[in-house]
Design an enzyme around this catalytic site. Sequence first.
Site, PDB file in Angstrom:
ATOM      1  CE  LYS A  14      -4.520   0.969   0.407  1.00 40.44           C
ATOM      2  NZ  LYS A  14      -5.594  -0.221   0.063  1.00 40.44           N
ATOM      3  N   GLY A  71     -25.532   2.434   2.839  1.00 43.32           N
ATOM      4  CA  GLY A  71     -24.475   3.095   1.832  1.00 43.32           C
ATOM      5  C   GLY A  71     -24.948   2.580   0.496  1.00 43.32           C
ATOM      6  CB  VAL A  72     -27.232   2.913  -2.021  1.00 44.55           C
ATOM      7  CG1 VAL A  72     -28.192   1.852  -1.235  1.00 44.55           C
ATOM      8  CG2 VAL A  72     -28.016   4.371  -1.362  1.00 44.55           C
ATOM      9  N   GLY A  73     -23.801   3.780  -2.451  1.00 40.97           N
ATOM     10  CA  GLY A  73     -22.968   4.693  -3.376  1.00 40.97           C
ATOM     11  C   GLY A  73     -22.573   3.702  -4.581  1.00 40.97           C
ATOM     12  CG  HIS A  74     -18.827   4.368  -6.864  1.00 42.95           C
ATOM     13  ND1 HIS A  74     -18.747   5.377  -6.181  1.00 42.95           N
ATOM     14  CD2 HIS A  74     -18.877   4.641  -8.198  1.00 42.95           C
ATOM     15  CE1 HIS A  74     -18.263   6.382  -6.943  1.00 42.95           C
ATOM     16  NE2 HIS A  74     -18.380   6.093  -8.319  1.00 42.95           N
ATOM     17  CB  VAL A  75     -19.887  -1.337  -3.708  1.00 40.17           C
ATOM     18  CG1 VAL A  75     -20.024  -2.954  -3.503  1.00 40.17           C
ATOM     19  CG2 VAL A  75     -18.385  -0.878  -4.045  1.00 40.17           C
TER      20      VAL A  75
HETATM   21  P1  NAD Z   1     -18.810   5.328  -2.081  1.00 34.65           P
HETATM   22  O1  NAD Z   1     -18.202   6.481  -1.571  1.00 34.65           O
HETATM   23  O2  NAD Z   1     -19.312   5.178  -3.721  1.00 34.65           O
HETATM   24  O3  NAD Z   1     -20.139   4.959  -1.259  1.00 34.65           O
HETATM   25  C1  NAD Z   1     -20.367   4.916  -0.105  1.00 34.65           C
HETATM   26  C2  NAD Z   1     -21.701   5.573   0.213  1.00 34.65           C
HETATM   27  O4  NAD Z   1     -21.897   5.597   1.672  1.00 34.65           O
HETATM   28  C3  NAD Z   1     -21.969   6.930  -0.259  1.00 34.65           C
HETATM   29  O5  NAD Z   1     -23.102   6.920  -1.019  1.00 34.65           O
HETATM   30  C4  NAD Z   1     -22.282   7.678   1.105  1.00 34.65           C
HETATM   31  O6  NAD Z   1     -22.804   8.742   0.917  1.00 34.65           O
HETATM   32  C5  NAD Z   1     -22.607   6.772   2.001  1.00 34.65           C
HETATM   33  N1  NAD Z   1     -22.377   7.013   3.369  1.00 34.65           N
HETATM   34  C6  NAD Z   1     -21.291   7.410   4.057  1.00 34.65           C
HETATM   35  N2  NAD Z   1     -21.245   7.747   5.340  1.00 34.65           N
HETATM   36  C7  NAD Z   1     -22.733   6.999   5.696  1.00 34.65           C
HETATM   37  C8  NAD Z   1     -23.433   6.797   7.014  1.00 34.65           C
HETATM   38  N3  NAD Z   1     -22.953   7.257   8.040  1.00 34.65           N
HETATM   39  N4  NAD Z   1     -24.519   5.932   6.756  1.00 34.65           N
HETATM   40  C9  NAD Z   1     -25.089   5.610   5.590  1.00 34.65           C
HETATM   41  N5  NAD Z   1     -24.392   5.788   4.545  1.00 34.65           N
HETATM   42  C10 NAD Z   1     -23.191   6.605   4.440  1.00 34.65           C
HETATM   43  O7  NAD Z   1     -17.906   3.975  -1.930  1.00 34.65           O
HETATM   44  P2  NAD Z   1     -17.841   2.589  -2.528  1.00 34.65           P
HETATM   45  O8  NAD Z   1     -16.956   2.490  -3.569  1.00 34.65           O
HETATM   46  O9  NAD Z   1     -19.261   2.191  -2.940  1.00 34.65           O
HETATM   47  O10 NAD Z   1     -17.232   1.737  -1.451  1.00 34.65           O
HETATM   48  C11 NAD Z   1     -18.158   1.510  -0.295  1.00 34.65           C
HETATM   49  C12 NAD Z   1     -17.301   0.553   0.822  1.00 34.65           C
HETATM   50  O11 NAD Z   1     -16.831  -0.747   0.077  1.00 34.65           O
HETATM   51  C13 NAD Z   1     -16.234   1.160   1.248  1.00 34.65           C
HETATM   52  O12 NAD Z   1     -15.860   0.768   2.617  1.00 34.65           O
HETATM   53  C14 NAD Z   1     -15.016   0.903   0.277  1.00 34.65           C
HETATM   54  O13 NAD Z   1     -13.798   0.626   1.024  1.00 34.65           O
HETATM   55  C15 NAD Z   1     -15.349  -0.837   0.169  1.00 34.65           C
HETATM   56  N6  NAD Z   1     -14.861  -1.254  -1.003  1.00 34.65           N
HETATM   57  C16 NAD Z   1     -15.144  -0.670  -2.235  1.00 34.65           C
HETATM   58  C17 NAD Z   1     -14.550  -1.488  -3.396  1.00 34.65           C
HETATM   59  C18 NAD Z   1     -15.115  -0.914  -4.821  1.00 34.65           C
HETATM   60  O14 NAD Z   1     -14.665  -1.712  -5.642  1.00 34.65           O
HETATM   61  N7  NAD Z   1     -15.502   0.244  -4.859  1.00 34.65           N
HETATM   62  C19 NAD Z   1     -13.786  -2.633  -3.206  1.00 34.65           C
HETATM   63  C20 NAD Z   1     -13.604  -3.097  -1.895  1.00 34.65           C
HETATM   64  C21 NAD Z   1     -14.131  -2.552  -0.885  1.00 34.65           C
END
Ligand code: NAD
Length: 369
Positions: free
Chosen positions: A81, A181-185
């Site tokens: 990392k 959390g309904v962001g990317h993943v």
């Molecule tokens: P993202 O930032 O797109 O989505 C996160 C979502 O969580 C956002 O919509 C945000 O508004 C919401 N959020 C923040 N604080 C919150 C709270 N207190 N309560 C409810 N929702 C809240 O991130 P992502 O890429 O979707 O990743 C989500 C998680 O998965 C992270 O922990 C990331 O480290 C992990 N992860 C992601 C990937 C990937 O491919 N993107 C891979 C492995 C692990």
Amino acid sequence: MSIIFDSMNKKGHEEVVFCHEKDTDLKAIIAIHNTTIGPALGGCRMWNYPTEEEALTDVLRLSRGMSYKAAIAGLNLGGGKAVIIGNAKTDKTETLFRSFGRFVEGLSGRYITAEDVGTSVKDMEWVRMETKYVTGISRALGGSGDPSPITALGVFSGIKATVKKQLGKDSLVGLKVGVQGVGHVGYYLCKNLAEDGAQLFVTDIDSDALKRVVDEFSADVIGVDDIYEADVDIYAPCALGATLNDYTIPKLKCAIVAGAANNQLEDEIRHAEMLKDRGILYAPDYAINAGGLINVANEIEGYNRERAFSQAEGIYDLLMTIYAQADKEGVTTHQAASKVAEKRMKDVGLLKNVYLPKKNVMGKRDSSI
Ligand code: NAD
């Protein structure tokens, strides 16, 4: 100095590189934890660390986690990392990232970088101008693009395995899933879950993100703090780390915790025990969310989306193996996952020592050793 070597010794790190360039004001640390299985791959985080010690602690912790994630996912990779100390909103320049890229190049492939918190595809493309040891670049440049759909597919496969093990069901029809959390993943996970017949309960601090899943998948919205005591079968943390702690675990009504977030357990040992004692089956985070790493690992060998997706679906079998090991040994699923990962690192290490002559400094196999 002994503080650094003590920390490396305790957690088993191989190499820590402090990178500084006066002209660009680059201050970065690259930590290579373990390269037994393959080159160390892990993202580059840009964060305004209050102290250098905190940056070092973070990079040592995160790089070790990557060794376990790569090992358990069956990838031909080790763990590493990098952190860049700086403000990701105000301090980014082309020269800063190119300067970081030159340090990565200097490691000759022992460390391969990627995006992480605070860095983007664009930043990695600057890094790419100086080194080929970078992943997570855009599809236009031969990269794998957004890893979220594949991470979500891996999490979905992991949820199916956990449902099979805990509830004896082959589908999610009629099951209630709370997605935090309904962001990317989270968005893609909701799509997979809805298609399989699950009833969705979602929470997020972003109202636009919520509206999308409500409109597309008929999800019900619940409050940010209500997610823990929601009347659901599965709690899927897909936002923050450390949401499983002394305060939240006693509130849970679910039978399963399985989601994408990294570092879900505030205390890896104690909180895994608390979940086990409550009869809640926990899908170890770094195993169930390995789809993103699987995606970038495929980029190294020439990206093939179909192959990457099919590997992510293998997370079903991986979790079944972990659950069987946990049952056999009477340990938590987190402990079982660590054992599976450590065994692979050890076994591959032994194999290398037994069958291959050691490399000499020029990288050639030296049969006289
Ligand atoms: P993202 O930032 O797109 O989505 C996160 C979502 O969580 C956002 O919509 C945000 O508004 C919401 N959020 C923040 N604080 C919150 C709270 N207190 N309560 C409810 N929702 C809240 O991130 P992502 O890429 O979707 O990743 C989500 C998680 O998965 C992270 O922990 C990331 O480290 C992990 N992860 C992601 C990937 C990937 O491919 N993107 C891979 C492995 C692990």
